[in-house]
Write a protein that holds these residues in place. Structure first.
Motif, short mmCIF file in Angstrom:
data_model
loop_
_atom_site.label_atom_id
_atom_site.label_comp_id
_atom_site.label_asym_id
_atom_site.label_seq_id
_atom_site.Cartn_x
_atom_site.Cartn_y
_atom_site.Cartn_z
N LYS A 118 -48.31 44.22 29.05
CA LYS A 118 -49.61 44.43 28.88
C LYS A 118 -50.12 44.28 27.44
O LYS A 118 -51.20 43.94 26.88
CB LYS A 118 -50.11 45.93 29.28
N VAL A 119 -49.06 44.49 26.29
CA VAL A 119 -49.23 44.34 25.04
C VAL A 119 -48.36 43.41 24.41
O VAL A 119 -47.05 43.65 24.50
CB VAL A 119 -49.15 45.88 24.50
N LEU A 120 -48.71 42.52 23.51
CA LEU A 120 -48.01 41.64 23.11
C LEU A 120 -48.34 41.53 21.43
O LEU A 120 -49.62 41.22 21.29
CB LEU A 120 -47.91 40.18 23.71
N TRP A 121 -47.28 41.63 20.64
CA TRP A 121 -47.82 41.26 19.35
C TRP A 121 -46.99 40.18 18.60
O TRP A 121 -45.55 40.43 18.27
CB TRP A 121 -47.49 42.56 18.37
N LEU A 122 -47.40 38.95 18.39
CA LEU A 122 -46.53 37.92 18.19
C LEU A 122 -46.86 37.15 16.82
O LEU A 122 -46.59 36.39 16.47
CB LEU A 122 -46.68 36.83 19.21
N SER A 123 -47.97 37.60 16.38
CA SER A 123 -48.69 37.11 14.99
C SER A 123 -47.67 37.06 14.02
O SER A 123 -46.45 37.77 13.89
CB SER A 123 -49.77 38.00 14.52
N GLU A 124 -47.91 36.14 12.98
CA GLU A 124 -46.94 35.69 11.62
C GLU A 124 -45.61 35.25 12.21
O GLU A 124 -44.42 35.56 11.68
CB GLU A 124 -46.78 37.14 11.13
N TYR A 169 -43.35 43.95 20.69
CA TYR A 169 -43.78 43.67 19.36
C TYR A 169 -42.84 42.98 18.52
O TYR A 169 -41.62 43.24 18.47
CB TYR A 169 -43.87 45.07 18.54
N LEU A 170 -43.38 41.72 18.29
CA LEU A 170 -42.30 40.47 17.59
C LEU A 170 -43.16 39.91 16.40
O LEU A 170 -42.61 38.89 15.97
CB LEU A 170 -42.27 39.53 18.82
N ARG A 171 -43.94 40.54 15.73
CA ARG A 171 -44.64 39.93 14.62
C ARG A 171 -43.52 39.71 13.48
O ARG A 171 -42.63 40.29 13.53
CB ARG A 171 -45.65 40.79 14.04
N LYS A 172 -43.87 38.48 12.83
CA LYS A 172 -42.87 38.35 11.42
C LYS A 172 -41.38 38.04 12.05
O LYS A 172 -40.48 38.50 11.50
CB LYS A 172 -43.03 39.39 10.54
N ASN A 173 -41.21 37.12 12.85
CA ASN A 173 -39.79 36.71 13.16
C ASN A 173 -39.94 35.18 13.04
O ASN A 173 -40.85 34.52 12.39
CB ASN A 173 -39.74 37.03 14.86
N ASN A 174 -39.17 34.47 13.91
CA ASN A 174 -39.01 33.07 13.95
C ASN A 174 -39.20 32.13 15.01
O ASN A 174 -38.32 31.24 15.21
CB ASN A 174 -37.47 32.72 13.20
N VAL A 175 -40.03 32.74 15.82
CA VAL A 175 -40.27 31.87 17.00
C VAL A 175 -41.26 30.50 16.84
O VAL A 175 -42.43 30.81 16.42
CB VAL A 175 -41.32 32.88 17.98
N SER A 176 -40.62 29.42 17.10
CA SER A 176 -41.40 28.25 16.43
C SER A 176 -42.05 27.61 17.32
O SER A 176 -43.05 26.84 17.17
CB SER A 176 -40.48 27.36 15.64
N ASN A 177 -41.80 27.91 18.75
CA ASN A 177 -42.54 27.08 19.73
C ASN A 177 -43.24 28.01 20.83
O ASN A 177 -42.33 28.68 21.17
CB ASN A 177 -41.54 26.02 20.27
N LEU A 178 -44.36 27.69 21.40
CA LEU A 178 -44.89 28.89 22.01
C LEU A 178 -44.43 28.47 23.58
O LEU A 178 -44.76 28.99 24.47
CB LEU A 178 -46.50 28.35 22.16
#
Length: 242
Positions: free
Chosen positions: A74-80, A52-61
Motif C-alpha cells: 500500500k505504501v511505496l517510497w522510491l524517490s531519489e 521504503y527505498l528512497r536514495k538507492n540505485n534502482v536505475s530502471n522502472l
C-alpha cells in the motif's frame, strides 16, 4: 508478523538483500539510503504492506515487475532513485499503472483520478529486467561492488559503528548494558570462508528484524534463550582450553 529492514543505515553500501527470500511474512521494510539496484528478493515478501527505498540505485522502472506480485503493498517510497528521472510525471504514472493498489507513493497520497490517468499515461511493465533473466539463465549478471556480507578495508569501520549501534539498541531493549567498542567484534575471522560469513550476517539481520516485533514477554523469552546459549558456548570454550 511485522518487521523493519534497516540495512547498513544512511551512506553505507548495502547491495545484497537476499535475506528477503527468508522473510515471507515481513510487513514493513525500510531500506533507504543504500546501494540497492534490484528488487527481485522483495518479490518473496508476500505480506509486505510498506516499502521504503528512497536514495538507492534502482536505475530502471522494470524493477517494478517484482513488486506487482505483492497483493498487500500500500505504501511505496522510491524517490531519489535514478529511475525517477528525467520525467517525474511519467515515473509516477508508470508506478501507479503497475501498482494501482498503492495508497501512498513517495509520501504523497494516491487518488483514484491519478490511477485512472495512469492506465493511459503510464507504461505497463510485463517482464522482468533483462539482466535478471540473463543471470537466471546462467549468464553473468551485474556484480555489485560490495555486499552487506562482505567487509572491505574501506567499509569495515562504518559497518562496525552500525553493528555496535544496532546491537546496543537490542541490548538496551533486553535490559542489558551496552558493549564498549573494545569488547565488540561483529566480524568473522579473516580466514573464515566468505560463504560462512555471509550466512552469519544474514542470520543476524533476520534476528534484528524480528526482535522489533516482540512485546516485553517475547523479549524476555529471547533474553533467557540467549543467556542460556551464551553459557553453553562459554562452557564449550572452557572445555576446549583444558
Amino acid at each position: 508478523m511485522t518487521g523493519d529492514v534497516t540495512g547498513c543505515k544512511r551512506g553505507n553500501r548495502l547491495t545484497d538483500i537476499s535475506i528477503c527470500h527468508e522473510l515471507p511474512n515481513i510487513e514493513v521494510m525500510t531500506l533507504s539510503a543504500n546501494n540497492i539496484s534490484t528488487l527481485e528478493p522483495i518479490s518473496h515478501c508476500q505480506n509486505l504492506t510498506e516499502l521504503y527505498l528512497r536514495k538507492n540505485n534502482v536505475s530502471n522502472l522494470t524493477e517494478l515487475y517484482f513488486l506487482k506480485s505483492l497483493p498487500r503493498l500500500k505504501v511505496l517510497w522510491l524517490s531519489e532513485n535514478p529511475c525517477c528521472n528525467p520525467d517525474p510525471h511519467k515515473y509516477r504514472m508508470t508506478v501507479l499503472r503497475n501498482l494501482p493498489n498503492l495508497q501512498k507513493l513517495d509520501n504523497q497520497a494516491v487518488t483514484a483520478e491519478e490511477v485512472s490517468h495512469a492506465m493511459t499515461e503510464g507504461e505497463e511493465i510485463t517482464a522482468a529486467p533483462t539482466e535478471i533473466l540473463s543471470t537466471e539463465n546462467g549468464s553473468p549478471g551485474p556484480t555489485p561492488e560490495h555486499t552487506c556480507g562482505e567487509v572491505t578495508a574501506e567499509s569495515e569501520s562504518d559497518l562496525l559503528n552500525f553493528s555496535m549501534e544496532e546491537t546496543n539498541k537490542i541490548r538496551e531493549q533486553l535490559g542489558m548494558k551496552p558493549l564498549p567498542r573494545d569488547k565488540f567484534s561483529p566480524f568473522s575471522s579473516p580466514v573464515e570462508p566468505y560463504g560462512n560469513r555471509k550466512r552469519k550476517n544474514n542470520v543476524l539481520n533476520a534476528i534484528l528484524l524480528l526482535l522489533k516485533d516482540l512485546d516485553a514477554d517475547g523479549l524476555e523469552i529471547v533474553q533467557r534463550t540467549a543467556e542460556n546459549r551464551i553459557h553453553q558456548l562459554q562452557r564449550k570454550e572452557l572445555q576446549q582450553e583444558r
